[in-house]
Design a protein around this motif. Sequence first.
Motif, PDB file in Angstrom:
ATOM      1  N   ARG A  14       0.801  -1.040  -0.013  1.00 49.34           N
ATOM      2  CA  ARG A  14       0.120  -0.045  -0.018  1.00 49.34           C
ATOM      3  C   ARG A  14       0.839   1.393  -0.074  1.00 49.34           C
ATOM      4  NH1 ARG A  14      -2.552  -3.291   3.994  1.00 49.34           N
ATOM      5  NH2 ARG A  14      -1.910  -1.623   5.525  1.00 49.34           N
ATOM      6  N   LEU A  15       1.889   1.290   0.718  1.00 46.80           N
ATOM      7  CA  LEU A  15       2.832   2.382   0.969  1.00 46.80           C
ATOM      8  C   LEU A  15       3.534   2.647  -0.548  1.00 46.80           C
ATOM      9  CD1 LEU A  15       4.156   4.434   2.928  1.00 46.80           C
ATOM     10  CD2 LEU A  15       5.911   2.747   3.431  1.00 46.80           C
ATOM     11  N   LYS A  16       3.847   1.735  -1.282  1.00 50.22           N
ATOM     12  CA  LYS A  16       4.287   2.049  -2.559  1.00 50.22           C
ATOM     13  C   LYS A  16       3.597   2.918  -3.432  1.00 50.22           C
ATOM     14  CE  LYS A  16       7.107  -2.514  -2.411  1.00 50.22           C
ATOM     15  NZ  LYS A  16       7.214  -3.612  -3.295  1.00 50.22           N
ATOM     16  N   THR A  17       2.101   2.717  -3.059  1.00 54.29           N
ATOM     17  CA  THR A  17       1.310   3.350  -4.268  1.00 54.29           C
ATOM     18  C   THR A  17       1.436   5.006  -3.942  1.00 54.29           C
ATOM     19  OG1 THR A  17      -0.567   3.618  -2.787  1.00 54.29           O
ATOM     20  CG2 THR A  17      -0.254   1.612  -4.049  1.00 54.29           C
ATOM     21  N   TYR A  18       2.093   5.506  -2.816  1.00 44.63           N
ATOM     22  CA  TYR A  18       1.961   6.849  -2.538  1.00 44.63           C
ATOM     23  C   TYR A  18       3.171   7.771  -3.220  1.00 44.63           C
ATOM     24  CZ  TYR A  18      -1.940   6.381   0.358  1.00 44.63           C
ATOM     25  OH  TYR A  18      -3.135   6.113   0.807  1.00 44.63           O
ATOM     26  N   VAL A  19       3.263   7.429  -4.494  1.00 44.73           N
ATOM     27  CA  VAL A  19       4.249   8.451  -5.212  1.00 44.73           C
ATOM     28  C   VAL A  19       3.530   9.659  -5.630  1.00 44.73           C
ATOM     29  CG1 VAL A  19       5.397   8.424  -7.530  1.00 44.73           C
ATOM     30  CG2 VAL A  19       5.198   6.158  -6.446  1.00 44.73           C
ATOM     31  N   GLY A  20       4.084  10.751  -5.304  1.00 46.31           N
ATOM     32  CA  GLY A  20       3.586  12.039  -5.533  1.00 46.31           C
ATOM     33  C   GLY A  20       2.578  12.531  -4.769  1.00 46.31           C
ATOM     34  N   TRP A  21       2.421  11.836  -3.494  1.00 46.56           N
ATOM     35  CA  TRP A  21       1.445  12.205  -2.599  1.00 46.56           C
ATOM     36  C   TRP A  21       1.737  13.455  -2.301  1.00 46.56           C
ATOM     37  CZ3 TRP A  21      -3.034  11.106  -0.754  1.00 46.56           C
ATOM     38  CH2 TRP A  21      -3.673  11.389   0.358  1.00 46.56           C
ATOM     39  N   PRO A  22       0.738  14.529  -2.236  1.00 45.56           N
ATOM     40  CA  PRO A  22       0.739  15.926  -1.918  1.00 45.56           C
ATOM     41  C   PRO A  22       1.256  16.367  -0.789  1.00 45.56           C
ATOM     42  CG  PRO A  22      -1.530  15.331  -2.316  1.00 45.56           C
ATOM     43  CD  PRO A  22      -0.828  14.314  -2.450  1.00 45.56           C
ATOM     44  N   PHE A  23       1.293  15.526   0.330  1.00 42.10           N
ATOM     45  CA  PHE A  23       1.608  16.244   1.683  1.00 42.10           C
ATOM     46  C   PHE A  23       2.928  15.754   2.105  1.00 42.10           C
ATOM     47  CE2 PHE A  23      -2.980  15.827   1.398  1.00 42.10           C
ATOM     48  CZ  PHE A  23      -3.363  17.115   1.842  1.00 42.10           C
ATOM     49  N   GLU A  24       3.677  16.501   2.835  1.00 39.94           N
ATOM     50  CA  GLU A  24       4.967  16.601   3.316  1.00 39.94           C
ATOM     51  C   GLU A  24       5.007  15.987   4.931  1.00 39.94           C
ATOM     52  OE1 GLU A  24       7.476  17.617   1.470  1.00 39.94           O
ATOM     53  OE2 GLU A  24       6.110  18.174  -0.091  1.00 39.94           O
TER      54      GLU A  24
END
Length: 142
Positions: free
Chosen positions: A17-27
């Motif tokens: 699931r974590l690998k799907t967070y490419v480009g997630w807009p939050f820092e």
Amino acid sequence: MDAFGEEHTKMYIYENRLKTYVGWPFEEGCVCTPENMAKAGFIHTPTENSPDIAMCFFCLKELEGWEPEDDPEKEHKSHSPSCNFICLKKGVTDLTVEDFIKLQKEKQKFHIKKAGKEDITKFEEAAKRTRVEIIKTAKDEE
């Protein structure tokens, strides 16, 4: 099992699931970090217009419009209280075969319900278009 089922079964694993967070807009420093999103069962499913869409791999609930202070687990429970994944009392690695089979059964119910709703919506839209065409044809014949 179909490709969709296989892909979503892999999503029981946090790292997948974590690998799907490419480009997630939050820092970092935000509550809705990729790590917290993945822990809550969400996968990142962005679109061009909505870069922060996340969907529970289990119940298929989609949420967007995330704020930095949003707690993914609380949001998930609030918007999908019947999701069996977010209500798990033990870690995925601690599940018995019987637990996993029961979860899969519940997961399939969510998927079937969503697919049924989508089919009904498509049918209703097609029925409306057909009705408009019939009315237009009848008026043209007068």
